[in-house]
Design an enzyme around this catalytic site. Sequence first.
Site, PDB file in Angstrom:
ATOM      1  N   ASP A 114       9.937   3.315  -0.304  1.00 23.82           N
ATOM      2  CA  ASP A 114       8.349   4.088   0.253  1.00 23.82           C
ATOM      3  C   ASP A 114       8.879   4.042   2.446  1.00 23.82           C
ATOM      4  OD1 ASP A 114       6.542   5.111   1.406  1.00 23.82           O
ATOM      5  OD2 ASP A 114       4.969   3.942   0.183  1.00 23.82           O
ATOM      6  N   LYS A 127       4.361   9.973   7.754  1.00 18.73           N
ATOM      7  CA  LYS A 127       3.592  10.533   8.540  1.00 18.73           C
ATOM      8  C   LYS A 127       4.466  10.987   9.836  1.00 18.73           C
ATOM      9  CE  LYS A 127       0.648   6.138   7.307  1.00 18.73           C
ATOM     10  NZ  LYS A 127      -0.317   5.406   7.658  1.00 18.73           N
ATOM     11  N   TYR A 171       0.722  -0.973   0.309  1.00 22.67           N
ATOM     12  CA  TYR A 171       0.073  -0.185  -0.035  1.00 22.67           C
ATOM     13  C   TYR A 171       0.822   1.421  -0.061  1.00 22.67           C
ATOM     14  CZ  TYR A 171      -3.437   3.302   1.257  1.00 22.67           C
ATOM     15  OH  TYR A 171      -3.625   4.517   1.520  1.00 22.67           O
TER      16      TYR A 171
HETATM   17  C1  LIG Z   1       3.760   2.557   3.202  1.00 27.36           C
HETATM   18  C2  LIG Z   1       2.822   3.876   2.975  1.00 27.36           C
HETATM   19  N1  LIG Z   1       3.327   4.424   2.161  1.00 27.36           N
HETATM   20  C3  LIG Z   1       1.956   5.595   1.550  1.00 27.36           C
HETATM   21  C4  LIG Z   1       0.631   5.637   2.142  1.00 27.36           C
HETATM   22  C5  LIG Z   1       0.026   6.526   2.088  1.00 27.36           C
HETATM   23  O1  LIG Z   1      -0.134   7.773   2.649  1.00 27.36           O
HETATM   24  P1  LIG Z   1      -1.208   8.630   3.442  1.00 27.36           P
HETATM   25  O2  LIG Z   1      -2.093   8.347   4.137  1.00 27.36           O
HETATM   26  O3  LIG Z   1      -0.345   9.922   3.756  1.00 27.36           O
HETATM   27  O4  LIG Z   1      -1.523   9.440   2.332  1.00 27.36           O
HETATM   28  C6  LIG Z   1       0.630   4.952   4.005  1.00 27.36           C
HETATM   29  C7  LIG Z   1      -0.414   5.400   4.352  1.00 27.36           C
HETATM   30  O5  LIG Z   1      -0.279   4.159   5.203  1.00 27.36           O
HETATM   31  C8  LIG Z   1       1.583   3.842   3.966  1.00 27.36           C
HETATM   32  O6  LIG Z   1       1.525   2.917   5.190  1.00 27.36           O
END
Ligand SMILES: Cc1ncc(COP(=O)(O)O)c(C=O)c1O
Length: 461
Positions: free
Chosen positions: A255, A283, A153
């Site tokens: 990521d 985050k 995700y």
């Molecule tokens: C690994 C990862 N990348 C990207 C995101 C997306 O981030 P956001 O919810 O701030 O858009 C998340 C969200 O949980 C995530 O866990």
Amino acid sequence: MYPALQKELETYQKRTPESHEAHARAMARVPIGVGSNYRYYPPYPLFVSDGKGSRIHDVDGNEYLDHNLCYGALFAGHCHPAVMKAVEERLRIGTLFGMPHGLELELADEICARFPVEMVRFGNSGSEVTMHALRLARAVTGRGKLIKMEGGYHGGHDAISVSVKPKEGQFGDPEHPTPVVSSLGVLKGTADATLVAPFNNLPAVERLFEEHPNEIAALLVEPIMMNIAFCMPDEGYLQGLRELTSKYGAMFIMDEVKTGGKLAYGGACEYFSVKPDIICLGKSIGGGFSIAAFAASRDVMAVIANQKMFHAGTYNTNPVVMAASLATFREVLTREAFAYVGGLNDKLVSGYQTIIKKAGLIAYADGAGANGALMFYPQRVRNYRDWYHVDEDIWTHYWFAMVNRGILAQPYWWDEQWTVSVQHTEADIQEHLQVFAEIAPALAAAQEERMTVGPLGTHAS
Ligand SMILES: Cc1ncc(COP(=O)(O)O)c(C=O)c1O
């Protein structure tokens, strides 16, 4: 649903009538009554009134030890004093200008000092920066396709809304997963541009590169998959991805939205000694405020610097969130803090393991940095297909039983994990473990009963 689980759900409902009512009211105006689909779970989610340190209260006045921490966005814990001070000071001198103000350079310096990157652009959410990181990879390579991991995700935009939680009957060969679009409204062609590989399987990635010569712009991976609970990379796996992406001329995007501000001082790059081409942060780097970043070498960022690639946003580098993030980097995400939180988390993981063993549960706990999870699966989860067989009913039983005893062990859903913050204490960890020890025999009994009537687990929905 079996009786012990039913009983926990009834207890939950008895303890939280105000949440029930608040949710019922919200449903009239807000789809499923929540602002982000993940926040809904049956019968209804807890509505929160306040949070401080390691604790929150719901609208019924129940207190919880919080290991949800906004899906891992709060390594700082709630209302960290250093972050609050920085924000309060900044609020008095202007909140938004849409003009440069200097904090962007200070924050970029902080990031470049701890991650192997030279230039940074900021956004407001993880989704935004993974989207722009992909555009960056396409702009640099002149190619269109992307490889992501099955079960990975990376936010809500189209390119990565593929094979997030694909189901049996759709997902095909485990060695060569079928890309499955994961939401209505995503352009069908997206699945043609997004190729899907199983995590921890280098030959499967190489096969995709061979099948699509000179077409793949990027491989995007979360270094520890934390949207299938907690799935560590095999030894050498990330280095293998680094080599393959270099060999086939694609950008390696890591990521680090979850790992960046929680796994180690220098994120997964430092923890696993790996140097991707582009990193995404989000985050926990905001200390409770919405900031995210993508960063790369000067060479890669040249496409933005020479204005060939467009990246913009009204709220980018909002000075209030920049001040929060600067305070977070300087006063929260310190080497000492990572050592402290890592120590607490190790105690939590090993405490879980001991209790699992003692109770005879078929489960295991794993963790690193500030994160970990309990997984009702007989051995280490190595990829999405393993995680798919986690026993969701037993997990639901675990989660509600913990909540009913004041421990928000992690966000709801068995694809998530707990977070430990700098404001958690040794006593918090002991309290968490004590409650788990209290409920573990009931979980083991339910597990045994279910084993006698059917196969381990059902499938995740
Ligand atoms: C690994 C990862 N990348 C990207 C995101 C997306 O981030 P956001 O919810 O701030 O858009 C998340 C969200 O949980 C995530 O866990």
